[in-house]
Design a protein around this motif. Structure first.
Motif, PDB file in Angstrom:
ATOM      1  N   GLN A 124       0.811  -1.221   0.000  1.00 29.45           N
ATOM      2  CA  GLN A 124       0.000   0.000   0.000  1.00 29.45           C
ATOM      3  C   GLN A 124       0.837   1.261   0.000  1.00 29.45           C
ATOM      4  O   GLN A 124       0.332   2.347  -0.329  1.00 29.45           O
ATOM      5  CB  GLN A 124      -0.919  -0.001   1.227  1.00 29.45           C
ATOM      6  N   ALA A 131       2.789  -3.915  -5.484  1.00 29.86           N
ATOM      7  CA  ALA A 131       2.275  -2.558  -5.294  1.00 29.86           C
ATOM      8  C   ALA A 131       1.283  -2.199  -6.398  1.00 29.86           C
ATOM      9  O   ALA A 131       0.255  -1.570  -6.154  1.00 29.86           O
ATOM     10  CB  ALA A 131       3.413  -1.549  -5.261  1.00 29.86           C
ATOM     11  N   LEU A 132       1.602  -2.613  -7.609  1.00 31.70           N
ATOM     12  CA  LEU A 132       0.771  -2.237  -8.759  1.00 31.70           C
ATOM     13  C   LEU A 132      -0.402  -3.189  -8.979  1.00 31.70           C
ATOM     14  O   LEU A 132      -1.260  -2.937  -9.822  1.00 31.70           O
ATOM     15  CB  LEU A 132       1.631  -2.203 -10.033  1.00 31.70           C
ATOM     16  N   ASN A 158      -3.999   2.019  -9.834  1.00 21.82           N
ATOM     17  CA  ASN A 158      -4.186   0.571  -9.946  1.00 21.82           C
ATOM     18  C   ASN A 158      -5.538   0.190 -10.527  1.00 21.82           C
ATOM     19  O   ASN A 158      -5.697  -0.913 -11.035  1.00 21.82           O
ATOM     20  CB  ASN A 158      -4.004  -0.094  -8.574  1.00 21.82           C
ATOM     21  N   SER A 159      -6.501   1.081 -10.458  1.00 19.04           N
ATOM     22  CA  SER A 159      -7.823   0.748 -10.973  1.00 19.04           C
ATOM     23  C   SER A 159      -7.927   0.994 -12.463  1.00 19.04           C
ATOM     24  O   SER A 159      -8.619   0.273 -13.175  1.00 19.04           O
ATOM     25  CB  SER A 159      -8.897   1.577 -10.262  1.00 19.04           C
ATOM     26  N   TRP A 178      -2.923   6.067  -5.614  1.00 15.21           N
ATOM     27  CA  TRP A 178      -2.613   4.657  -5.881  1.00 15.21           C
ATOM     28  C   TRP A 178      -3.877   3.907  -6.297  1.00 15.21           C
ATOM     29  O   TRP A 178      -3.830   3.024  -7.161  1.00 15.21           O
ATOM     30  CB  TRP A 178      -1.967   3.993  -4.647  1.00 15.21           C
ATOM     31  N   LEU A 179      -4.968   4.251  -5.676  1.00 14.51           N
ATOM     32  CA  LEU A 179      -6.252   3.641  -6.049  1.00 14.51           C
ATOM     33  C   LEU A 179      -6.569   3.936  -7.507  1.00 14.51           C
ATOM     34  O   LEU A 179      -6.912   3.040  -8.286  1.00 14.51           O
ATOM     35  CB  LEU A 179      -7.365   4.190  -5.147  1.00 14.51           C
ATOM     36  N   VAL A 180      -6.438   5.191  -7.888  1.00 16.28           N
ATOM     37  CA  VAL A 180      -6.714   5.579  -9.267  1.00 16.28           C
ATOM     38  C   VAL A 180      -5.774   4.841 -10.217  1.00 16.28           C
ATOM     39  O   VAL A 180      -6.196   4.277 -11.223  1.00 16.28           O
ATOM     40  CB  VAL A 180      -6.544   7.103  -9.446  1.00 16.28           C
ATOM     41  N   PHE A 190      -2.734   7.491  -1.080  1.00 16.53           N
ATOM     42  CA  PHE A 190      -3.537   6.276  -1.208  1.00 16.53           C
ATOM     43  C   PHE A 190      -4.571   6.434  -2.307  1.00 16.53           C
ATOM     44  O   PHE A 190      -4.803   5.506  -3.092  1.00 16.53           O
ATOM     45  CB  PHE A 190      -4.264   5.947   0.104  1.00 16.53           C
ATOM     46  N   ARG A 191      -5.195   7.601  -2.370  1.00 12.86           N
ATOM     47  CA  ARG A 191      -6.198   7.831  -3.419  1.00 12.86           C
ATOM     48  C   ARG A 191      -5.565   7.724  -4.796  1.00 12.86           C
ATOM     49  O   ARG A 191      -6.130   7.149  -5.716  1.00 12.86           O
ATOM     50  CB  ARG A 191      -6.833   9.219  -3.258  1.00 12.86           C
ATOM     51  N   ALA A 221      -3.978  11.229   0.499  1.00 14.81           N
ATOM     52  CA  ALA A 221      -4.019  11.655  -0.903  1.00 14.81           C
ATOM     53  C   ALA A 221      -3.208  10.690  -1.762  1.00 14.81           C
ATOM     54  O   ALA A 221      -3.585  10.380  -2.900  1.00 14.81           O
ATOM     55  CB  ALA A 221      -3.486  13.075  -1.040  1.00 14.81           C
TER      56      ALA A 221
END
Lengths: 246, 246
Positions: free
Chosen positions: A74, A188-189, A145-146, A141-143, A138-139, A136
């Motif tokens: 993460q 991570a990815l 990886n999604s 990273w969410l974007v 984390f967000r 921010a």
DNA sequence: CGCTCGCTTGATCTCCTTCAAGGACAGTGG
DNA sequence: CCACTGTCCTTGAAGGAGATCAAGCGAGCG
């Protein structure tokens, strides 16, 4: 020799102005220093830490293990960063914090930080802000990886680590240490190590970046940024040398 | 009629004990109330808000638009929740906040919150903790979207929304409002609307959950939890009726 | 010298995307 | 009252990004 407290004070200063008196107060905090071997868990799922961690050297990562044993990383934490400030106000760890490579860590007791928080509004503000910047990231990273295809994801991660390394003065001559394995990056990815490897090779061939033997070399920053569509504003850093290239 | 301040005070109470005096102080905060139509941006990328938002009714979502116009939803916000506390200490919005359906919102000025933070350590602690729980949710979304296959992802999101709705008393008889379109869910999970639709149909056939016409009905909570491998501990809620089923 | 760890390569498979179109329903205006 | 239109849901067929399985290679190290 820079103290643990001073390291933390410097780190906080990357997010905003820390008045001299507050800087001094943070720098004066007492800390225990400990060396940990690689692959060591520093904090574990379920723990109730009473100390805040400061990375003095090495590299840490935050991860969870999924139901089928799959590891999701993460965050990564470079020297000077403070990975676990959130433990100040959250009951328990819902993830693990571990050393990627041998690391030297500083531990500052929560009690001391609480005093700073109570007595020094400016320091408190920056401590709080640091936890918000983490969110921010984390967000982002969410974007990443999604949405993004593998080559953009990989480039984006390398951009982020490079900018963060630069923010703490760890970039020299377009190079910085990034002692991760390809498997770390894969986890991570959200990719497999095999696919990460192939993607990395393709990225190398663009000539934008080299990453080998634990060292990251950015050969063509504008090109790398373009590949990743990287915009560093989510890191909420104060301006640095790379700032013009945001 | 419950005031905006009281709504916020109640929300904070879901994360920990708020002493009566502090509860009163938060509940007494002055707020502006505004109704916004659906699809309205409440806060935009680049804004420097001077107010904190409290959702009184409706449903909000936080999102960014990627380089190719792809929307990534980063959060949903149910009534009683406070979506933008991070604006207290971060310079500017790096994402957008918008109404999914017509919503009634409360706006409390930052200045008032700063006074609470300065004068009331217990309230401050819960405000801070709320932002940390947000971060924990982002981490969980990262894990979910990076690792899990579509059916688990979807089930996981439904679990989360159900537990959160329950935490604020919006679940009745195994049902709660969840007025999202399948496209919203797709953009949250990083899937296409088509695949989300097919996945949802498969999930319906398990008999664990129904979601249609903006209403979520959990028919078999243990089964749904099992499908998603859902563990609510990352929400850091105080115990509720569902707590035993964590 | 063998062993482990990390990197690399090849072949096959699959989950999800993409493209395309049809259908249910509510709101709107004539 | 009914055509019209837009939104959301649903279905089908084909294509692709990345996963999986399997194996080989190089370097550091005990």
């Amino acid at each position: 020799m820079i103290s643990v407290g001073e390291t933390l004070a410097r780190h906080l200063s990357t997010f905003g102005k820390l008045p001299a008196k507050d800087f001094g107060a943070v720098a004066a905090l007492k800390a225990e220093v400990r060396d940990v071997p690689r692959h060591t868990d520093v904090l574990r799922n379920g723990d109730h830490p009473a100390h805040v961690v400061v990375v003095l050297s090495g590299l840490l990562h935050r991860y969870t293990i999924g139901p089928e044993g799959k590891r999701q990383i993460q965050s990564f934490f470079l020297p000077n960063e403070a990975p676990s400030l959130e433990t100040l106000y959250i009951n328990y760890m819902d993830n693990n914090l571990a050393a990627v490579v041998p690391a030297r860590l500083g531990f500052i007791s929560h009690d001391q930080i609480y005093r700073i928080i109570d007595e020094r509004p400016e320091a408190r503000k920056l401590l709080w802000r640091q936890t918000l910047v983490q969110a921010a990231i984390f967000r982002q990273w969410l974007v990443r990886n999604s949405n993004l295809p593998a080559h953009m994801s990989l480039a984006h991660l390398l951009c982020e680590m490079f900018v963060r390394a630069d923010a703490v003065g760890l970039v020299n001559d377009g190079r910085c240490a990034l002692p991760l394995t390809q498997e770390h990056v894969a986890d991570a990815l959200g990719l497999t190590a095999v696919h990460t490897n192939r993607t990395l090779q393709a990225l190398r061939e663009t000539g934008a970046v080299e990453w080998r033997g634990g060292e990251l070399t950015v050969q063509d920053w504008p090109k790398l940024r373009e590949i990743a569509r990287f915009d560093s504003s989510y890191l909420h850093l104060r301006p640095t040398k790379l700032a013009h290239a945001r």
